[in-house]
Design an enzyme around this catalytic site. Sequence first.
Site, mmCIF file in Angstrom:
data_model
loop_
_atom_site.group_PDB
_atom_site.id
_atom_site.type_symbol
_atom_site.label_atom_id
_atom_site.label_comp_id
_atom_site.label_asym_id
_atom_site.label_seq_id
_atom_site.Cartn_x
_atom_site.Cartn_y
_atom_site.Cartn_z
ATOM 1 C CB SER A 52 1.261 -3.911 -0.814
ATOM 2 O OG SER A 52 0.911 -2.746 -1.066
ATOM 3 C CE LYS A 81 -2.420 -3.511 -3.436
ATOM 4 N NZ LYS A 81 -1.419 -2.948 -2.537
ATOM 5 C CB SER A 103 1.283 -3.814 -5.820
ATOM 6 O OG SER A 103 1.032 -3.417 -4.294
#
Length: 468
Positions: A137, A140, A308
């Site tokens: 993640s 991102k 997230s």
Amino acid sequence: MPDIRTWQLTTGAAVLGLVLAAGAVTAAGPWESGRRTAELDRAAEAGTEPGGHRRPAGPAPAPSAPPVLTALGTAPVPATAGRGEAAGNPARELARRLEPLLRDRGLGPRPGVSVVDLTTGRELYGRDADRTMIPASTVKIATAAAALSALGPYHRIPTTVSATPDARTLTLVGGGDATLDRAGLRTLARRTAGDLRARKVAAVTLGYDTSAYRGPDLHPIGVNGNIARVTPLMVDQGRTDPGSTGAADRVADPAGDAAKAFRELLEKEGITVDGDTAPGRPAAGSKPLAEVLSPPLADVVERMLTRSDNDIAESLARQTAIARHEEPSFAGAGRAVRQQLAVLKVPLAGARFADGSGLDRAGRVTPRLLTALLTRAAEPAHPGLRPVLTGLPVGGFTGTLESRHTGTAPGSGLIRAKTGTLTGVNALSGTVPSPDGTLLGFALLANETRSPAEAQPALDRVAAALTS
């Protein structure tokens, strides 16, 4: 005496204020409870709102950090104090502190690391910083930077109702707003019904349009509670329980479910909806009748980073594709994100953006790419990228770091970082103040890890070492 969590959070904000006063970071505070606690920049590069309107003047610059820190009793420590052979050499001192921690078996065989001074962009420590690794993640950060760069922090994503000239045939048109909830859909139904009543239309037919996106809507990981089908029309992210967060059950057809909910809301407003509600483009001659808009992109990015949020991340990747005239699909969004990051002149060798969320293990970035993006977000030349920093979770306080760096931990309230977790992959990338008050950007990528229970504490120890 203030409790340690209070002074650490305040100190972290003060250090961020130091960089703010120096012209590197101009907003502070994460997304929370539906609105930004950070101020928007007083102006993006052009100093105007979309459409050419001048933006209102922002607040005065934040106070410089030394007086604030002195008041807290935590004035910056000179870099040469008590450092032995490493005194006066930040790179050598970082190596002395970090390398023993990077040998932790919890970080796998070969963790990648980059640490930079965000006020200058100079790398202070690197270890396999140019090696491509699975980011999970932390990708991102790249998704956020690309979307903000392509669209600007004030961009809003519409959800629209189109109508034929007689207003008897309606189409609910999804624009890709992954933040749309029942309240927003209810507002759209109320606006639509008000316009219909003004036209003395009491009965309509309703369809829905998902043509804003192309390609498969199922993420490559398959059906998974961490993400809904990627469609430009959804409400409550397709969650069967709208109040749920994180991984949760999702409806099989988010667009159809949103259209059904909109139909029911129209009927509650006294509008009769005849026939089936089916997918399709607006009928010939249709024009917009009503719309609702997402929050500004700055707010959306902060929410995505703090929580997230995978659904928002995929939406932002596709919005970038649309802005760059690429196909709004997984493949097209990946190309668009890379193209937009190239505009920012960050190191992209070996990078691959397989999706916007980091759930796809085919994605690859380098630690140096992540710290370069953090540096761009801190630069005075890129105020529109500031939400990349202000949206990062705060250690011990918000988002995916709420349960890490807690209590009296040295990073509590100071570390702001995006987490990343997949099977065998653990990552952490963000900002932290150094002992002398310098704001550092860091990226820690660990692949082939044995378990999050070992890897996450090891990552946290490395990040905390940057503060001491």
